[in-house]
Design a protein around this motif. Sequence first.
Motif, mmCIF file in Angstrom:
data_model
loop_
_atom_site.group_PDB
_atom_site.id
_atom_site.type_symbol
_atom_site.label_atom_id
_atom_site.label_comp_id
_atom_site.label_asym_id
_atom_site.label_seq_id
_atom_site.Cartn_x
_atom_site.Cartn_y
_atom_site.Cartn_z
ATOM 1 N N LEU A 67 0.818 -1.198 0.000
ATOM 2 C CA LEU A 67 0.000 0.000 0.000
ATOM 3 C C LEU A 67 0.856 1.255 0.000
ATOM 4 O O LEU A 67 1.924 1.303 0.622
ATOM 5 N N THR A 68 0.365 2.262 -0.666
ATOM 6 C CA THR A 68 1.003 3.570 -0.563
ATOM 7 C C THR A 68 0.698 4.163 0.803
ATOM 8 O O THR A 68 -0.205 3.711 1.526
ATOM 9 N N SER A 69 1.410 5.180 1.166
ATOM 10 C CA SER A 69 1.166 5.831 2.456
ATOM 11 C C SER A 69 -0.242 6.409 2.502
ATOM 12 O O SER A 69 -0.906 6.391 3.552
ATOM 13 N N TYR A 87 -5.729 6.066 4.585
ATOM 14 C CA TYR A 87 -7.171 5.984 4.354
ATOM 15 C C TYR A 87 -7.779 4.824 5.139
ATOM 16 O O TYR A 87 -8.787 4.994 5.845
ATOM 17 N N LEU A 88 -7.185 3.647 5.021
ATOM 18 C CA LEU A 88 -7.720 2.481 5.712
ATOM 19 C C LEU A 88 -7.668 2.666 7.225
ATOM 20 O O LEU A 88 -8.623 2.329 7.937
ATOM 21 N N ASP A 89 -6.574 3.208 7.727
ATOM 22 C CA ASP A 89 -6.476 3.455 9.172
ATOM 23 C C ASP A 89 -7.580 4.392 9.649
ATOM 24 O O ASP A 89 -8.184 4.182 10.697
ATOM 25 N N VAL A 139 -2.187 -10.349 0.892
ATOM 26 C CA VAL A 139 -2.655 -9.615 2.063
ATOM 27 C C VAL A 139 -1.854 -8.327 2.176
ATOM 28 O O VAL A 139 -0.621 -8.345 2.242
ATOM 29 N N ALA A 140 -2.562 -7.201 2.183
ATOM 30 C CA ALA A 140 -1.895 -5.906 2.176
ATOM 31 C C ALA A 140 -2.157 -5.093 3.434
ATOM 32 O O ALA A 140 -1.474 -4.093 3.669
ATOM 33 N N TYR A 141 -3.139 -5.506 4.245
ATOM 34 C CA TYR A 141 -3.501 -4.692 5.409
ATOM 35 C C TYR A 141 -4.138 -5.604 6.445
ATOM 36 O O TYR A 141 -5.047 -6.385 6.132
#
Length: 573
Positions: free
Chosen positions: A39-41, A46-48, A73-75
């Motif tokens: 993921l980009t920063s 955004y997800l956080d 799995v990315a997050y």
Amino acid sequence: MHAPMPPRRYHHAVACIAAVAATLVGASSPAAAQPETTLTSEQQAYLDRQVDETFARYHLPGLAVGVIVDGKVAYVRTLGERVAGSGEKIDADTLFKIASNSKAMTTALLGRLVDQGKLRWDDKVTQYLPDFRMYDPWVTREMQVGDLLTHSSGLREGAGDLMLWPEPNDFTRADIIHALRYLKPAYGFRSQYQYDNLLYVVAGELAAAAGGAPYDVLMRREVFAPLGLARCQVGAWQRDEVGNVAQPHGWIDGRNQPIRIDGAQIPASAGDPAGGIRCSLNDLLAWTMNWLAPTPAQLQWLTPAQRVVLQSPHMPIPLPALRRQWDHSHVMAYGYGWRMADVDGQWTVWHTGTLAGMYSELMLLPDRRGGFVLLINGNGGAARTVLGEALLKFFTDPADTRGVAGYAALLDEAAAAKGARSDTALPDSATLPPANPERMAGRLGVYRDPWFGTVSVCAQDGTVHFRADKSPRLAGLVVEDHGRYLVRWDDRSIDPDAWLDFHAAAPMRLTLAKRDPHGDVSADYEDLDLTRVGACPASITSSPSTGASPPPHARFTSLQAPLAHARDASVLR
């Protein structure tokens, strides 16, 4: 032995719906850039934000979220506690009840048996379960394996669910299969979608008959073990041996309180094939990867032909207005244990799971090899709706900036436009006076329903109490509301309370109805038709408590919007 094939009767419907979906996706989807594995920063931030805001806005006791991007799995993010106030933190190995997300595991098990030549989707159910009966003999004869999975049996939504919930209860799968012959259909067979749990219980028993082993043994052997779902549990197991188990919570007296806490021994449940499996976030991410980016070994575990059958449209679902507004959807359908729809021109396959104090969602975007899992151990219907929407837009419309806050506001507006749930205008049943045993003398007694069994409406200590023999949690004080009798459940996490309507006859009949007509569809009181079969026993004693429940005086309230109230509500997903 048997060629793997979908039921013949579905070919035309599947072809028509799939063609519409393919046209929409092909016409509407711009050529999407491949999402990055890492993921980009900005994406991470955004997800956080969405996870943090959901956790805070809805006062959740615990939350676990995982996101898959481009087949990896990315997050992974976990917040909160297994039991509120315990200090026991949720992590990616914490077990949650996944509720109706169990259905896709049941259908995968059946797909395995089809691949092994042990059954066909268009086999008759009575071939494997000779005692199976529906109310209509023709439906009994024609019911095929696939019919058990598409919510199109003709039963009313939630019919017979009182044999499954509240848990624990004493109904067996044999009881459920026998009871189906007494449940009158509300619609034509295969005519429309009406969400059903009982026929998934039948599907589990059919799998056991075809597979030659109990359902829980087959599930562990044929699904959990080959896919490495090391923490998933089904059937009977020991809580402390397994460890790290989240407990369900309700919003009671203004704070999260655990409800229906597990004992040391987790019993097998008749409803396991419909909604009784527990898994961790790590397990569900592995399960999701099997669908989005299967390995060669996984494609041998379940063949591409069976994967197509499970995740193809078999029964159209009426499209909710909010899904049209929020996701620009045109078609929605049910496969075998999965829902599906076009979202912003992209195809999605998903399911939700809902039990008291436990919510889950698993979303696949097959063409993107992306998706997400979210798990909540609290009263999280609206939280699931808005967080699920924010995570979905991460894939389908990254320019959408509404996020959790924006969708929460829209959900509130939709609820206000629809009108508050009817029970908000009713007085708290705790303020209603207990029924007078002397005035109810002609109505007291033991009553029996052919599918639900025996209940008692009997005097005790100067008051009147309702108790169901096979469902100990369905017990409560009978109160009076302007000449009408109401049972106020002792366990205040059971929603809604039930009207008791006595019908003078020989013998006396008793029917029940929801105090809140918009309450949980699984409280299918309206399917009961009880006949008085005897007088009350000379001595009535209180039933033993089964697990922890809110105290009778507790005020069980909801932080959820009305639109997300019912089990597996299809307002959005």
